[in-house]
Write an enzyme that holds these catalytic residues in place. Sequence first.
Site, short mmCIF file in Angstrom:
data_model
loop_
_atom_site.label_atom_id
_atom_site.label_comp_id
_atom_site.label_asym_id
_atom_site.label_seq_id
_atom_site.Cartn_x
_atom_site.Cartn_y
_atom_site.Cartn_z
N GLY A 160 34.48 91.86 -70.37
CA GLY A 160 34.46 93.16 -69.70
C GLY A 160 33.06 93.54 -69.29
N ASP A 190 28.68 106.11 -78.24
CA ASP A 190 29.72 105.79 -77.25
C ASP A 190 31.02 105.39 -77.94
OD1 ASP A 190 30.74 105.58 -74.69
OD2 ASP A 190 30.04 103.53 -74.38
#
Length: 478
Positions: free
Chosen positions: A14, A129
């Site tokens: 990704g 995050d």
Amino acid sequence: MERIGDYVVLRLLGSGGMGSVYLARSRSERLVAIKVIRPEYAADPRFRERFRQEVEAARKVGGFHTAAVVDADPDAVQPWMASAYIEGPTLQAEVARRERLSEGELWRLTAVLAEALAAIHRHGLVHRDLKPSNIVLASDGPRVLDFGVARVVEETRLTTDGVVVGTAGFHSPEQALGRAVTGASDVFALGAVLVAASGGSAFGHGEPTALMFRVVHEEPDVSTVPPSLRPLVLACLAKDPSGRPTPLELLDLCAAHAGAAAAPGHDATVVDDGPPPAHMAPPPPRAAPPPSRTDPSQRPTETAPPNPSPALAMYLVDRSVWFLQVLRNVAGVAGLVALAVVGAQAQWPAWLVVVCAVAAFLLGVRLLGLLGAAKDNLTLNSRGIGLGPPNNLLVMPWNEIRSLELNRRPGWTDLTVRLSVVRSLPTGYHHPSWVRSDPADVIHIRTRRLTPVGTAPQLDASVQTFARWQRIRVTESQ
């Protein structure tokens, strides 16, 4: 890209704002996930030094629920960091497949994430995050990925383009405003993750700028969260970082909930989901706090007691009080509208009709705020006693409290807090109707219409527990 360091790249997993993640194989055939940082960050020599320091700290992070950092090269053309590859679906993919996790799974996920954050924060790191796509549901339990990089990338971006690292809808108000970020930001993200895992979205969907605005200025939507978890999630999503629980307090609350649910005859709110799936296995149980010290009349000389704090306890205003407030406002709006209509027909002075209409409008706005606002509560945690809605707690720190008085009567308990400093309720603070300050160093809390949340004990028992822990003098009367 065929190789990264000594690792053979198998495929791209990704890409994101920080860089790309590749699945790779070591010489001993072990699988690793390698995050390669984007070239624009690598061009900053200050980034490389910060990156090196953060990787060293990340390598020390242990715990059951994180992916171990195994290798890194801050001096590569594009710096990279390798961590153990954890196989399994992400929380994002699992929710997309099933729509939501069950209530029992949500409680277990809360404990797992809290334990992971505690391990990360213990080494001076802040994830920055945390989101469903950074949580992998492995066969031996959920794992938190991608920590140890966000801080250095964020600092570099703030010096270049002013953009904040994080995912809109999951980062905290202080991140959105570009302010100092602490572990409390991760707790905020944990609350948003729990809403997502329950099938909802704390701040809706849309453009990142719109989500950032809602995070800062609007209340979260927790309607999909099971009632037993809702107060905990609201506390995590408090706008003020000081009003959020710590990961250890969340673990205490999860342990208390699990203990109460397992007690014979307990009317637990959690539905029995049967044996949890392997990827939602609960963390090892936490040890109970040691007995409190004796002689509560003496305050400790140290700044914080060495013993673990009692579990977080929250108390909400009884629903009937809120209902009466709504009914009173509805009656007021209806009466003022009727006066304006009748006055216009009876040809009253125009100014009087306008006054009635404006007053009805203002009272209607207040009614809408009452319908949508978080409910007032009282919170006891390791920092002190908090009053008001979860997103705007007025906190009285333990080190400012001189003594506590409990006045018991049938069906209720009054709590009087005597402070060592002059601290009147702030001007403009929308304090609960059951709280008053008179004189300025004494705050009276009437608790007849407060009910414990979840597994919290009655208020007088919690006050006694925290007072013993802090060695605060308590006087009782009936």
